[in-house]
Each structure stands twice: as C-alpha cells, then as structure tokens.
Scaffold this motif. Sequence first.
Motif, PDB file in Angstrom:
ATOM      1  N   GLY A 234     -10.593   1.808 -22.307  1.00 54.98           N
ATOM      2  CA  GLY A 234     -10.521   2.958 -23.240  1.00 54.98           C
ATOM      3  C   GLY A 234      -9.988   3.942 -22.354  1.00 54.98           C
ATOM      4  N   CYS A 235      -9.913   3.722 -21.023  1.00 51.45           N
ATOM      5  CA  CYS A 235      -9.295   4.853 -20.218  1.00 51.45           C
ATOM      6  C   CYS A 235      -7.760   5.364 -20.380  1.00 51.45           C
ATOM      7  N   VAL A 236      -7.544   6.537 -20.846  1.00 47.15           N
ATOM      8  CA  VAL A 236      -6.148   6.949 -21.385  1.00 47.15           C
ATOM      9  C   VAL A 236      -5.314   6.912 -20.118  1.00 47.15           C
ATOM     10  N   PHE A 237      -5.776   7.328 -19.184  1.00 45.83           N
ATOM     11  CA  PHE A 237      -4.993   7.493 -17.900  1.00 45.83           C
ATOM     12  C   PHE A 237      -5.677   6.399 -16.864  1.00 45.83           C
ATOM     13  N   ALA A 238      -5.231   5.217 -17.332  1.00 46.55           N
ATOM     14  CA  ALA A 238      -5.860   4.086 -16.393  1.00 46.55           C
ATOM     15  C   ALA A 238      -5.095   3.946 -15.082  1.00 46.55           C
ATOM     16  N   GLU A 239      -3.906   4.107 -15.011  1.00 42.80           N
ATOM     17  CA  GLU A 239      -3.088   4.200 -13.876  1.00 42.80           C
ATOM     18  C   GLU A 239      -3.431   5.037 -12.848  1.00 42.80           C
ATOM     19  N   ASP A 240      -3.518   6.271 -13.352  1.00 41.67           N
ATOM     20  CA  ASP A 240      -3.914   7.319 -12.356  1.00 41.67           C
ATOM     21  C   ASP A 240      -5.484   7.260 -11.983  1.00 41.67           C
ATOM     22  N   GLU A 241      -6.361   6.654 -12.698  1.00 34.44           N
ATOM     23  CA  GLU A 241      -7.704   6.389 -12.244  1.00 34.44           C
ATOM     24  C   GLU A 241      -7.985   5.257 -11.264  1.00 34.44           C
ATOM     25  N   ALA A 242      -6.902   4.052 -11.514  1.00 37.13           N
ATOM     26  CA  ALA A 242      -6.996   3.110 -10.705  1.00 37.13           C
ATOM     27  C   ALA A 242      -6.586   3.456  -9.340  1.00 37.13           C
ATOM     28  N   GLU A 243      -5.657   4.518  -9.174  1.00 39.67           N
ATOM     29  CA  GLU A 243      -5.169   4.710  -7.882  1.00 39.67           C
ATOM     30  C   GLU A 243      -6.272   5.451  -7.324  1.00 39.67           C
ATOM     31  N   LEU A 244      -6.868   6.363  -7.930  1.00 43.34           N
ATOM     32  CA  LEU A 244      -7.888   7.126  -7.104  1.00 43.34           C
ATOM     33  C   LEU A 244      -8.985   6.243  -6.731  1.00 43.34           C
ATOM     34  N   LEU A 245      -9.555   5.131  -7.514  1.00 44.09           N
ATOM     35  CA  LEU A 245     -10.732   4.377  -7.165  1.00 44.09           C
ATOM     36  C   LEU A 245     -10.149   3.314  -6.229  1.00 44.09           C
ATOM     37  N   LEU A 246      -8.891   2.994  -6.111  1.00 43.84           N
ATOM     38  CA  LEU A 246      -8.533   2.095  -4.906  1.00 43.84           C
ATOM     39  C   LEU A 246      -8.476   2.785  -3.873  1.00 43.84           C
ATOM     40  N   ALA A 247      -8.144   4.019  -3.828  1.00 43.41           N
ATOM     41  CA  ALA A 247      -8.100   4.793  -2.475  1.00 43.41           C
ATOM     42  C   ALA A 247      -9.592   5.089  -2.138  1.00 43.41           C
ATOM     43  N   ALA A 248     -10.499   5.343  -3.086  1.00 41.15           N
ATOM     44  CA  ALA A 248     -11.940   5.742  -2.410  1.00 41.15           C
ATOM     45  C   ALA A 248     -12.901   4.527  -2.058  1.00 41.15           C
ATOM     46  N   ALA A 249     -12.597   3.191  -2.598  1.00 47.90           N
ATOM     47  CA  ALA A 249     -13.276   2.229  -2.156  1.00 47.90           C
ATOM     48  C   ALA A 249     -13.168   1.631  -0.841  1.00 47.90           C
ATOM     49  N   ARG A 250     -14.215   1.503  -0.134  1.00 49.45           N
ATOM     50  CA  ARG A 250     -13.960   0.915   1.194  1.00 49.45           C
ATOM     51  C   ARG A 250     -14.050  -0.551   1.398  1.00 49.45           C
ATOM     52  N   THR A 251     -14.429  -1.207   0.186  1.00 49.24           N
ATOM     53  CA  THR A 251     -14.600  -2.713   0.510  1.00 49.24           C
ATOM     54  C   THR A 251     -14.370  -3.275  -0.954  1.00 49.24           C
ATOM     55  N   PRO A 252     -14.125  -4.587  -1.077  1.00 43.11           N
ATOM     56  CA  PRO A 252     -13.803  -4.857  -2.268  1.00 43.11           C
ATOM     57  C   PRO A 252     -14.929  -5.108  -3.277  1.00 43.11           C
ATOM     58  N   GLY A 253     -16.172  -4.976  -2.732  1.00 38.25           N
ATOM     59  CA  GLY A 253     -17.372  -5.146  -3.382  1.00 38.25           C
ATOM     60  C   GLY A 253     -17.563  -3.726  -4.217  1.00 38.25           C
ATOM     61  N   GLU A 254     -17.148  -2.723  -3.357  1.00 38.90           N
ATOM     62  CA  GLU A 254     -17.411  -1.386  -3.769  1.00 38.90           C
ATOM     63  C   GLU A 254     -16.453  -1.033  -4.870  1.00 38.90           C
ATOM     64  N   LEU A 255     -15.121  -1.564  -4.760  1.00 40.49           N
ATOM     65  CA  LEU A 255     -14.280  -1.271  -5.914  1.00 40.49           C
ATOM     66  C   LEU A 255     -14.654  -2.021  -6.990  1.00 40.49           C
ATOM     67  N   SER A 256     -15.086  -3.113  -7.017  1.00 38.99           N
ATOM     68  CA  SER A 256     -15.542  -3.720  -8.204  1.00 38.99           C
ATOM     69  C   SER A 256     -16.596  -2.994  -8.935  1.00 38.99           C
ATOM     70  N   ALA A 257     -17.745  -2.422  -8.094  1.00 36.96           N
ATOM     71  CA  ALA A 257     -18.768  -1.678  -8.694  1.00 36.96           C
ATOM     72  C   ALA A 257     -18.265  -0.416  -9.301  1.00 36.96           C
ATOM     73  N   MET A 258     -17.451   0.199  -8.737  1.00 34.43           N
ATOM     74  CA  MET A 258     -16.936   1.573  -9.173  1.00 34.43           C
ATOM     75  C   MET A 258     -16.135   1.247 -10.505  1.00 34.43           C
ATOM     76  N   VAL A 259     -15.425   0.343 -10.331  1.00 33.84           N
ATOM     77  CA  VAL A 259     -14.527  -0.195 -11.722  1.00 33.84           C
ATOM     78  C   VAL A 259     -15.424  -0.466 -13.052  1.00 33.84           C
ATOM     79  N   ASP A 260     -16.229  -1.253 -12.407  1.00 35.35           N
ATOM     80  CA  ASP A 260     -17.437  -1.348 -13.549  1.00 35.35           C
ATOM     81  C   ASP A 260     -18.277  -0.357 -14.023  1.00 35.35           C
ATOM     82  N   ARG A 261     -18.568   0.471 -13.177  1.00 37.61           N
ATOM     83  CA  ARG A 261     -19.383   1.706 -13.634  1.00 37.61           C
ATOM     84  C   ARG A 261     -18.398   2.638 -14.495  1.00 37.61           C
ATOM     85  N   ARG A 262     -16.891   2.850 -14.098  1.00 41.36           N
ATOM     86  CA  ARG A 262     -16.103   3.460 -14.959  1.00 41.36           C
ATOM     87  C   ARG A 262     -16.178   2.887 -16.401  1.00 41.36           C
ATOM     88  N   ALA A 263     -15.688   1.528 -16.100  1.00 39.66           N
ATOM     89  CA  ALA A 263     -15.600   0.726 -17.470  1.00 39.66           C
ATOM     90  C   ALA A 263     -16.602   0.918 -18.406  1.00 39.66           C
TER      91      ALA A 263
END
Length: 261
Positions: free
Chosen positions: A20-49
């Motif tokens: 339900g994230c309205v600005f999914a593309e913009d948020e994805a760009e920020l999360l991809l830039a912030a995550a240092r590892t694939p595991g961290e990205l997965s955890a961040m996406v899960d928390r946001r979702a």
Amino acid sequence: MPSLPPLSPSAVVSTLRAAGCVFAEDEAELLLAAARTPGELSAMVDRRAAGLPLELVLGWAEFHGLRIAVDEGVFVPRRRTEFLIDQALAQSPDTRVVVDLCCGSGALGAALAAALGAVEVHASDIDPAAVRCARRNLTPYGGRAHVGDLFDALPTGLRGRVGILTANVPYVPSAEVALLPAEARDHEPQTALDGGADGLDVLRRVAAGAPQWLAPGGCLLTETSERQAPAAVEAFTRAGLTTRLAVADEAYAHVVIGVLD
C-alpha cells in the motif's frame, strides 16, 4: 550459511506497492541506497511493508534540506512544517537566540541553526527519548536539548532573550487520535499527538508563557489546523502578542505567528 540473494529493484517496488505504499518507486530507491547488504535490504523492506514509517526504517527524515536523525518512538518531522521554518526566517532573519519547544527530533531547531549561522539554540521536550534524538541533531550546531515540560526545562538566562520561539505542539483533539493514519497512531508517542479536548491545551500554555521569554520583537510560531486556527490566533492575541495567520494551501500548512512588540 549461504548469503541471501539480493532483492531486485523491481521486487522491492512490487513488495512496497503490494503493502500500500503510494510512492513505492521513490521509497524503493531510498531503501536500495541505504542498505549495505542484501540481508539488510530485505529486513528494511519487510519493516516498511509491515507499516513502519519510511523515515524510521531509514533512520532519518529529510527536512528543510537536512537529513534529520529519527529514532523509533520519536515524532517524525513533517515536510509541511518547513513552511513554519520559512515564516520564522522571514520574520526574524537576524535572530541570535532560537528555542524549539516540543522539539521531538530537534528538526526545527536544527533547520533554523543551519539557515541562520552562528546562533544559540536550545530545545526541550517532555520525552527523554526525543531529547536524546534532538541532541544528535543539534550537536553539530552547538545546540542544547533539555528534558522537561515546555519552558520549565529551559535555562532561566534565556528569559527575555529569545528571538525565534518555535513550538510544534501536539494539536490533535484527544477523541481524534484514534482516527490518525496507522503510521502516526501506532509508531509515534501519544504525547506528541494528543492536544487535549480541542487540541489546543499545549498551544494555550505556550502562548501564555511566551512573552516572558521572547526578546522585544521576538516571535512565537506554531502549527495548527485550519479548523483550529481562529482559536489559536485568539490564544496568541490574548497573551499580548501581535498575531497573524500564515497559510500555504499547497502544503495544507497553517502557522500562527505572534510577535512581542
């Protein structure tokens, strides 16, 4: 243990959009830039979702050109409040003393300090977690944050010296807190949201106390809603301040400004 395969950008967007994230593309760009590892990205996406506000997932919020650190359990600064900062700078561009009451993350004090240069900045909040966060954001500017209830937390030497006094007070009526979006209702402290029966309890207290702390020509600024604006203006005027209401329709921002003549 094998490392997690990296999430693709499209997979991140799809997950966020499904949540339900309205600005999914913009948020994805920020999360991809912030995550240092694939595991961290997965955890961040899960928390946001799961509904955690994006700013708390990232650990920072963009505010008036700054990255403001935000911790879980601390009020996230709203972009519409940038209008309050612009009004403060226009009203008192030569201010040397700034106070940020109900400071939360300290975003307002930090933004004013960044714009004004060499200023004395103080902030206060009743929530120790907020004050710890505010100290992180104000330290680069030599600012200080204090735990306590409004003016009671401030050094007494500030009386009569404050050029800009901001107070981003809680202004949601108590009966309407349950109607707020889940991101605010479930993840931000009640004390940063609930403004009492009509939402103006804290605003009235700030307005009543402000003249003792403002320097001549100093200004008090606070945000309110369109519905509450007339009563907020009345509270400022009753306190002896020369008062006006500034509105930014596109941001749905209403800022009450009171000046001590």
